[in-house]
Structures are given as structure tokens and as C-alpha cells.
Design a protein around this motif. Sequence first.
Motif, PDB file in Angstrom:
ATOM      1  N   GLU A   1      -4.004  24.957  11.143  1.00  0.00           N
ATOM      2  CA  GLU A   1      -3.893  26.245  10.292  1.00  0.00           C
ATOM      3  C   GLU A   1      -2.902  25.734   9.574  1.00  0.00           C
ATOM      4  OE1 GLU A   1      -4.839  29.259  10.407  1.00  0.00           O
ATOM      5  OE2 GLU A   1      -5.840  29.708  12.345  1.00  0.00           O
ATOM      6  N   PRO A   2      -3.168  24.896   8.294  1.00  0.00           N
ATOM      7  CA  PRO A   2      -2.381  24.325   7.506  1.00  0.00           C
ATOM      8  C   PRO A   2      -1.361  25.275   6.636  1.00  0.00           C
ATOM      9  CG  PRO A   2      -4.428  23.819   6.787  1.00  0.00           C
ATOM     10  CD  PRO A   2      -4.613  24.438   8.034  1.00  0.00           C
ATOM     11  N   PHE A   3      -2.245  26.494   6.554  1.00  0.00           N
ATOM     12  CA  PHE A   3      -1.580  27.777   5.488  1.00  0.00           C
ATOM     13  C   PHE A   3      -0.905  28.892   6.557  1.00  0.00           C
ATOM     14  CE2 PHE A   3      -5.180  25.667   3.317  1.00  0.00           C
ATOM     15  CZ  PHE A   3      -4.423  24.841   2.549  1.00  0.00           C
ATOM     16  N   ALA A   4      -0.795  28.646   7.915  1.00  0.00           N
ATOM     17  CA  ALA A   4      -0.218  29.781   8.612  1.00  0.00           C
ATOM     18  C   ALA A   4       1.161  30.401   7.869  1.00  0.00           C
ATOM     19  CB  ALA A   4      -0.001  29.475   9.956  1.00  0.00           C
ATOM     20  N   PRO A   5       1.270  31.573   7.607  1.00  0.00           N
ATOM     21  CA  PRO A   5       2.513  31.929   6.753  1.00  0.00           C
ATOM     22  C   PRO A   5       3.610  32.193   8.074  1.00  0.00           C
ATOM     23  CG  PRO A   5       0.917  33.946   7.425  1.00  0.00           C
ATOM     24  CD  PRO A   5       0.109  32.664   7.617  1.00  0.00           C
ATOM     25  N   ALA A   6       4.670  31.827   7.437  1.00  0.00           N
ATOM     26  CA  ALA A   6       5.915  31.838   8.378  1.00  0.00           C
ATOM     27  C   ALA A   6       6.119  33.131   9.021  1.00  0.00           C
ATOM     28  CB  ALA A   6       7.391  31.428   7.751  1.00  0.00           C
TER      29      ALA A   6
ATOM     30  N   PRO B   1      -1.537  13.917   6.406  1.00  0.00           N
ATOM     31  CA  PRO B   1      -2.166  14.257   7.503  1.00  0.00           C
ATOM     32  C   PRO B   1      -2.131  15.844   7.843  1.00  0.00           C
ATOM     33  CG  PRO B   1      -0.675  12.620   8.184  1.00  0.00           C
ATOM     34  CD  PRO B   1      -0.281  13.032   7.027  1.00  0.00           C
ATOM     35  N   LEU B   2      -3.084  16.339   8.125  1.00  0.00           N
ATOM     36  CA  LEU B   2      -3.299  17.992   8.591  1.00  0.00           C
ATOM     37  C   LEU B   2      -2.279  18.269   9.457  1.00  0.00           C
ATOM     38  CD1 LEU B   2      -5.172  20.534   8.205  1.00  0.00           C
ATOM     39  CD2 LEU B   2      -6.440  19.563  10.170  1.00  0.00           C
ATOM     40  N   VAL B   3      -1.930  17.789  10.525  1.00  0.00           N
ATOM     41  CA  VAL B   3      -0.928  18.183  11.468  1.00  0.00           C
ATOM     42  C   VAL B   3       0.360  18.008  10.824  1.00  0.00           C
ATOM     43  CG1 VAL B   3      -0.271  15.807  12.398  1.00  0.00           C
ATOM     44  CG2 VAL B   3      -0.233  17.831  13.777  1.00  0.00           C
ATOM     45  N   LEU B   4       0.573  17.424   9.995  1.00  0.00           N
ATOM     46  CA  LEU B   4       1.954  17.577   9.105  1.00  0.00           C
ATOM     47  C   LEU B   4       2.252  18.717   8.435  1.00  0.00           C
ATOM     48  CD1 LEU B   4       4.666  15.998   8.561  1.00  0.00           C
ATOM     49  CD2 LEU B   4       3.689  14.937   6.597  1.00  0.00           C
ATOM     50  N   HIS B   5       1.136  19.214   7.742  1.00  0.00           N
ATOM     51  CA  HIS B   5       1.094  20.655   7.033  1.00  0.00           C
ATOM     52  C   HIS B   5       1.340  21.615   8.081  1.00  0.00           C
ATOM     53  CE1 HIS B   5      -0.296  19.323   3.158  1.00  0.00           C
ATOM     54  NE2 HIS B   5      -0.970  18.233   3.717  1.00  0.00           N
ATOM     55  N   VAL B   6       0.813  21.471   9.285  1.00  0.00           N
ATOM     56  CA  VAL B   6       0.941  22.750  10.066  1.00  0.00           C
ATOM     57  C   VAL B   6       2.258  22.624  10.767  1.00  0.00           C
ATOM     58  CG1 VAL B   6       0.011  23.491  12.348  1.00  0.00           C
ATOM     59  CG2 VAL B   6      -1.537  22.374  10.755  1.00  0.00           C
ATOM     60  N   ALA B   7       2.528  21.324  11.113  1.00  0.00           N
ATOM     61  CA  ALA B   7       4.151  21.294  11.443  1.00  0.00           C
ATOM     62  C   ALA B   7       4.988  21.911  10.453  1.00  0.00           C
ATOM     63  CB  ALA B   7       4.535  19.831  11.713  1.00  0.00           C
ATOM     64  N   ARG B   8       4.970  21.808   9.253  1.00  0.00           N
ATOM     65  CA  ARG B   8       5.663  22.284   8.093  1.00  0.00           C
ATOM     66  C   ARG B   8       5.858  23.916   8.205  1.00  0.00           C
ATOM     67  NH1 ARG B   8       3.972  17.878   3.616  1.00  0.00           N
ATOM     68  NH2 ARG B   8       5.593  16.441   4.216  1.00  0.00           N
ATOM     69  N   ARG B   9       4.608  24.442   8.530  1.00  0.00           N
ATOM     70  CA  ARG B   9       4.584  26.002   8.530  1.00  0.00           C
ATOM     71  C   ARG B   9       5.600  26.293   9.836  1.00  0.00           C
ATOM     72  NH1 ARG B   9       4.551  27.062   4.447  1.00  0.00           N
ATOM     73  NH2 ARG B   9       4.245  28.994   4.975  1.00  0.00           N
ATOM     74  N   ALA B  10       5.333  25.508  10.753  1.00  0.00           N
ATOM     75  CA  ALA B  10       6.136  26.088  11.986  1.00  0.00           C
ATOM     76  C   ALA B  10       7.761  25.772  11.704  1.00  0.00           C
ATOM     77  CB  ALA B  10       5.935  25.127  13.105  1.00  0.00           C
ATOM     78  N   LEU B  11       8.060  24.859  10.890  1.00  0.00           N
ATOM     79  CA  LEU B  11       9.418  24.597  10.647  1.00  0.00           C
ATOM     80  C   LEU B  11      10.003  25.544   9.699  1.00  0.00           C
ATOM     81  CD1 LEU B  11       9.446  20.609  10.204  1.00  0.00           C
ATOM     82  CD2 LEU B  11      10.935  21.980  11.830  1.00  0.00           C
ATOM     83  N   ALA B  12       9.045  26.178   8.656  1.00  0.00           N
ATOM     84  CA  ALA B  12       9.442  27.064   7.932  1.00  0.00           C
ATOM     85  C   ALA B  12       9.721  28.369   8.286  1.00  0.00           C
ATOM     86  CB  ALA B  12       8.141  27.459   6.800  1.00  0.00           C
ATOM     87  N   ALA B  13       9.088  28.649   9.652  1.00  0.00           N
ATOM     88  CA  ALA B  13       9.210  29.985  10.550  1.00  0.00           C
ATOM     89  C   ALA B  13      10.870  29.932  11.042  1.00  0.00           C
ATOM     90  CB  ALA B  13       8.258  30.100  11.469  1.00  0.00           C
ATOM     91  N   GLY B  14      11.601  28.906  11.172  1.00  0.00           N
ATOM     92  CA  GLY B  14      12.781  28.967  11.459  1.00  0.00           C
ATOM     93  C   GLY B  14      12.839  28.868  13.084  1.00  0.00           C
ATOM     94  N   ALA B  15      11.807  28.451  13.747  1.00  0.00           N
ATOM     95  CA  ALA B  15      11.727  28.104  15.217  1.00  0.00           C
ATOM     96  C   ALA B  15      13.128  27.311  15.573  1.00  0.00           C
ATOM     97  CB  ALA B  15      10.593  27.570  15.886  1.00  0.00           C
TER      98      ALA B  15
END
Length: 263
Positions: free
Chosen positions: A103-108, A30-44
Motif C-alpha cells: 500500500e504505497p499510497f495509504a493516506p496517513a 523499493p516498494l516497502v520503503l514507500h509504505v514505511a514512509r506512509r506509516a511514518l507520516a501517520a505519526g505512529a
Amino acid sequence: MSQDFVVAIPARYAASRLPGKPLRELAGEPLVLHVARRALAAGAREVWVAADDERIAQALKDSGVQVAMTSSEHASGTDRLAECADIAGWRDDTVIVNLQGDEPFAPASGIVATAAALRDSGAEMSTLAAPISEVEVLFDPNAVKLVRAGNGDALYFSRAPIPWPRDAFANDRQRMPGGGEWLRHIGIYGYRAGFLRKFAKLRPGRLEQIESLEQLRALEAGYRIAVGITPEPFPPGVDTPEDLARAEAHLADHRVGAAGEGG
């Protein structure tokens, strides 16, 4: 390392141009899962998805993010996030980065930079921009432009080319003018939870209604928006079936490149 900010992702199932967008598959997920992973990669510190459909919550099960079930009646993602802030119980001083759900490719690094711009500036809001190098982008009404004050705050956002290089465009509008910096707005925002709640209660302003740009509501009401230059490019988001096909091709190219480097 965990950072002192949270990421909130508005995810509306009934998107007008791409119905069911959060659950549309990209590389089989799912697209939303890709976006969520970008947020997790940012260390929030926390990552939340503000959803309006139980199917979105199911798609994110065991993903490491939390889901707030919000009303399907919200007029904007900002309204949805204000409800999410209440569900999550965030204090008014909590720094929130609003990462769009397409935004599935948003950089961390861009997510982190948005939070940093808010803290460093003392402004009520923050966002990012990228330099424009193509005249077609400058004249594209779907690419939002902005101008900044000397301190980095936004002066105005517009779908029109701003600033308008009078002399250069009097002679030629087919190439980028020299001698200036033109900026494209990237639709990512930072704010503290207290201001998010306040902003969601503001009535839409005249400029917002003319340009169909929600961020103008804050400027028209006299609030500051700090603008940072993105440390990495933000690849295009997904808003149409054509965008989804391009995103699929982008991922395929990335996989091929990674395989080549590994070999």
C-alpha cells in the motif's frame, strides 16, 4: 505529533503474484520503503517492518523504521505480525495498525482512523471501508464487500455483492441500485497486541476457508470488528506487475500536478 499506536508492516519476499515484491522499484526506490514512509507520516509511536529476508532489512537501513526478522514459514501476514509483536516486546494493550506491505499510497489519515476506530469502539479489531459507486466493483470478487450493524461493527465480509438488492437486481444488474449504502473493504486492520497473539492461534474457520477472507475467522469466533469509513480514498495497492505499472503512472501524474501547482 506522535500518536499512541504502532504500525506493523508485513513484508514477504516470496510473494506469489509478484516475486520479490517488497524490493520492486517504484520511482527508483523499493516498494516497502514507500509504505514505511506512509506509516511514518501517520505519526505512529513506532513503525516496524516484519520481514522474512535480509535484503528487505538492508533496503530499510536509515529509513527511521525498525525491522523484525521473522520466519519465512508463516502462512499469513497476521502470523508474521504476531511474531513481530513478540520481537518488539509490545505489551498486550499496545494498539497496532497492520498496514499491508503493498500500500504505497495509504493516506496517513486512514492509518490514524484505524487506530481511532479500535479505541473508540472497544472492539477486538478495527478496519476501514469506502462507499461503492460502480456496479462493476460490486460484482468484482477481488473487491471485498461488507455490511455493518447499526453500531458500526462488521456483520459479514464477502466477495459477493452484499447486501443483495433483490428487487433492483431483478430488473437491472448493469447499474448501481438506489436506496442503500454498499461498502468496499479496505485491507487495513487495528488490534491490540494481546488480541493479535490470540487471533494468530485461532484455527481457520469454515467461512474463512469458503471465502478466503482471514477476517471472517474473528467474526466466526464471536469477536467484534469495528468498521470506520475512510476519511480519504485508498488508491489501489500493488499485487501484480500491472499494478506496479499503474502505481508508477500514478506517481508520475502526482509529480506533474505538484510541479504545475508550484509554477
